[in-house]
Write a protein that holds these residues in place. Structure first.
Motif, PDB file in Angstrom:
ATOM      1  N   LYS A  39     -17.159  76.946  10.958  1.00  0.00           N
ATOM      2  CA  LYS A  39     -17.649  77.398  12.255  1.00  0.00           C
ATOM      3  C   LYS A  39     -18.329  76.226  12.964  1.00  0.00           C
ATOM      4  O   LYS A  39     -19.133  75.511  12.368  1.00  0.00           O
ATOM      5  N   GLY A  40     -17.962  75.993  14.222  1.00  0.00           N
ATOM      6  CA  GLY A  40     -18.545  74.912  15.009  1.00  0.00           C
ATOM      7  C   GLY A  40     -17.834  73.574  14.870  1.00  0.00           C
ATOM      8  O   GLY A  40     -18.103  72.644  15.633  1.00  0.00           O
ATOM      9  N   GLU A  41     -16.924  73.459  13.921  1.00  0.00           N
ATOM     10  CA  GLU A  41     -16.219  72.193  13.708  1.00  0.00           C
ATOM     11  C   GLU A  41     -15.216  71.931  14.832  1.00  0.00           C
ATOM     12  O   GLU A  41     -14.532  72.836  15.301  1.00  0.00           O
ATOM     13  N   VAL A  42     -15.139  70.668  15.248  1.00  0.00           N
ATOM     14  CA  VAL A  42     -14.141  70.282  16.254  1.00  0.00           C
ATOM     15  C   VAL A  42     -12.761  70.343  15.608  1.00  0.00           C
ATOM     16  O   VAL A  42     -12.536  69.772  14.541  1.00  0.00           O
ATOM     17  N   ILE A  43     -11.857  71.037  16.279  1.00  0.00           N
ATOM     18  CA  ILE A  43     -10.489  71.169  15.790  1.00  0.00           C
ATOM     19  C   ILE A  43      -9.594  70.119  16.430  1.00  0.00           C
ATOM     20  O   ILE A  43      -8.786  69.490  15.764  1.00  0.00           O
ATOM     21  N   GLU A  44      -9.775  69.942  17.740  1.00  0.00           N
ATOM     22  CA  GLU A  44      -8.905  69.011  18.458  1.00  0.00           C
ATOM     23  C   GLU A  44      -9.577  68.577  19.749  1.00  0.00           C
ATOM     24  O   GLU A  44     -10.219  69.377  20.420  1.00  0.00           O
ATOM     25  N   LYS A  45      -9.411  67.291  20.094  1.00  0.00           N
ATOM     26  CA  LYS A  45      -9.824  66.754  21.395  1.00  0.00           C
ATOM     27  C   LYS A  45      -8.551  66.372  22.112  1.00  0.00           C
ATOM     28  O   LYS A  45      -7.799  65.523  21.624  1.00  0.00           O
ATOM     29  N   CYS A  46      -8.309  67.007  23.252  1.00  0.00           N
ATOM     30  CA  CYS A  46      -7.039  66.819  23.962  1.00  0.00           C
ATOM     31  C   CYS A  46      -7.241  66.155  25.317  1.00  0.00           C
ATOM     32  O   CYS A  46      -8.008  66.653  26.144  1.00  0.00           O
ATOM     33  N   PRO A  47      -6.534  65.059  25.579  1.00  0.00           N
ATOM     34  CA  PRO A  47      -6.556  64.503  26.928  1.00  0.00           C
ATOM     35  C   PRO A  47      -5.803  65.440  27.868  1.00  0.00           C
ATOM     36  O   PRO A  47      -5.011  66.273  27.424  1.00  0.00           O
ATOM     37  N   ILE A  48      -6.077  65.315  29.151  1.00  0.00           N
ATOM     38  CA  ILE A  48      -5.437  66.197  30.131  1.00  0.00           C
ATOM     39  C   ILE A  48      -4.737  65.380  31.220  1.00  0.00           C
ATOM     40  O   ILE A  48      -5.017  64.197  31.401  1.00  0.00           O
ATOM     41  N   ILE A  49      -3.834  66.047  31.913  1.00  0.00           N
ATOM     42  CA  ILE A  49      -3.230  65.504  33.131  1.00  0.00           C
ATOM     43  C   ILE A  49      -3.660  66.438  34.252  1.00  0.00           C
ATOM     44  O   ILE A  49      -3.267  67.612  34.257  1.00  0.00           O
ATOM     45  N   PRO A  50      -4.519  65.964  35.183  1.00  0.00           N
ATOM     46  CA  PRO A  50      -5.012  66.858  36.232  1.00  0.00           C
ATOM     47  C   PRO A  50      -3.955  67.140  37.307  1.00  0.00           C
ATOM     48  O   PRO A  50      -3.127  66.284  37.606  1.00  0.00           O
ATOM     49  N   TRP A  51      -4.002  68.362  37.836  1.00  0.00           N
ATOM     50  CA  TRP A  51      -3.173  68.776  38.975  1.00  0.00           C
ATOM     51  C   TRP A  51      -4.133  69.113  40.091  1.00  0.00           C
ATOM     52  O   TRP A  51      -4.917  70.061  39.972  1.00  0.00           O
ATOM     53  N   GLU A  52      -4.092  68.359  41.154  1.00  0.00           N
ATOM     54  CA  GLU A  52      -5.008  68.581  42.271  1.00  0.00           C
ATOM     55  C   GLU A  52      -4.560  69.769  43.122  1.00  0.00           C
ATOM     56  O   GLU A  52      -3.401  70.178  43.084  1.00  0.00           O
ATOM     57  N   ALA A  53      -5.498  70.290  43.908  1.00  0.00           N
ATOM     58  CA  ALA A  53      -5.284  71.512  44.692  1.00  0.00           C
ATOM     59  C   ALA A  53      -3.984  71.531  45.499  1.00  0.00           C
ATOM     60  O   ALA A  53      -3.253  72.519  45.427  1.00  0.00           O
ATOM     61  N   PRO A  54      -3.628  70.494  46.254  1.00  0.00           N
ATOM     62  CA  PRO A  54      -2.393  70.571  47.050  1.00  0.00           C
ATOM     63  C   PRO A  54      -1.125  70.721  46.201  1.00  0.00           C
ATOM     64  O   PRO A  54      -0.137  71.276  46.665  1.00  0.00           O
ATOM     65  N   GLU A  55      -1.167  70.267  44.957  1.00  0.00           N
ATOM     66  CA  GLU A  55       0.009  70.341  44.097  1.00  0.00           C
ATOM     67  C   GLU A  55       0.147  71.694  43.403  1.00  0.00           C
ATOM     68  O   GLU A  55       1.188  72.010  42.856  1.00  0.00           O
ATOM     69  N   LEU A  56      -0.910  72.503  43.423  1.00  0.00           N
ATOM     70  CA  LEU A  56      -0.911  73.760  42.683  1.00  0.00           C
ATOM     71  C   LEU A  56       0.170  74.717  43.154  1.00  0.00           C
ATOM     72  O   LEU A  56       0.739  75.460  42.366  1.00  0.00           O
ATOM     73  N   TYR A  57       0.451  74.715  44.442  1.00  0.00           N
ATOM     74  CA  TYR A  57       1.453  75.639  44.980  1.00  0.00           C
ATOM     75  C   TYR A  57       2.833  75.376  44.388  1.00  0.00           C
ATOM     76  O   TYR A  57       3.643  76.273  44.295  1.00  0.00           O
ATOM     77  N   ARG A  58       3.083  74.155  43.988  1.00  0.00           N
ATOM     78  CA  ARG A  58       4.375  73.818  43.369  1.00  0.00           C
ATOM     79  C   ARG A  58       4.565  74.511  42.019  1.00  0.00           C
ATOM     80  O   ARG A  58       5.679  74.689  41.568  1.00  0.00           O
ATOM     81  N   LEU A  59       3.456  74.880  41.362  1.00  0.00           N
ATOM     82  CA  LEU A  59       3.539  75.528  40.059  1.00  0.00           C
ATOM     83  C   LEU A  59       3.824  77.023  40.147  1.00  0.00           C
ATOM     84  O   LEU A  59       4.231  77.627  39.176  1.00  0.00           O
ATOM     85  N   SER A  60       3.607  77.606  41.298  1.00  0.00           N
ATOM     86  CA  SER A  60       3.758  79.047  41.443  1.00  0.00           C
ATOM     87  C   SER A  60       5.161  79.494  41.024  1.00  0.00           C
ATOM     88  O   SER A  60       6.159  79.024  41.554  1.00  0.00           O
ATOM     89  N   GLY A  61       5.214  80.373  40.040  1.00  0.00           N
ATOM     90  CA  GLY A  61       6.491  80.882  39.551  1.00  0.00           C
ATOM     91  C   GLY A  61       7.208  79.966  38.578  1.00  0.00           C
ATOM     92  O   GLY A  61       8.236  80.328  38.025  1.00  0.00           O
TER      93      GLY A  61
END
Length: 136
Positions: A39-61
């Motif tokens: 309990k409390g142990e770190v399982i994984e640290k994951c880097p991310i690729i951010p998607w900014e607000a204007p690009e979000l609409y492209r993900l719809s569907g």
């Protein structure tokens, strides 16, 4: 010409972290613990690729829409989580929590309870999904 048939869940995919992806039954793929976690142990640290607000609409569907996380609420951005992060399945009683490190562009997954080897790792999806759900 024969068409290629791919059975995505027929094999276990293991990484150097000891975690692995395998068939999680009706949920499709899932992430599983290759060893026990305290309990409390770190399982994984994951880097991310951010998607900014204007690009979000492209993900719809789009299929990818099912694999992104709310990232920076101020900017209303999302993120694709690398490592196994975007493959953790949902549970209303998850055994993992996660926290965002906005500046470092990381998501850190931790064990909410003791987790046994080969147990599926789950998180709670939704707007209050991070570490807000406390275990009594």
């Amino acid at each position: 010409m024969d068409s290629l048939v791919i059975e995505p869940y027929s094999q276990k995919i293991t990484g150097s972290s000891g975690l692995y992806v395998a068939d999680a039954g009706p949920k499709g793929r899932g992430v599983f613990a290759g060893r026990a976690f305290r309990k409390g142990e770190v399982i994984e640290k994951c880097p991310i690729i951010p998607w900014e607000a204007p690009e979000l609409y492209r993900l719809s569907g789009h299929l990818l829409e099912r694999y992104v996380f709310l990232w920076d609420r101020r900017k209303k951005s999302l993120a694709v989580v690398l490592g196994y992060g975007s493959l953790y399945n949902h549970s209303f009683e998850p055994n993992c929590s996660y926290s965002r490190q906005i500046k470092n562009q990381l998501i850190v997954f931790k064990a909410r309870v003791p987790i046994q080897a080969h147990e599926e790792l789950t998180i709670h999806y939704g707007p209050s999904a991070e570490s807000f759900h406390k275990i009594p």
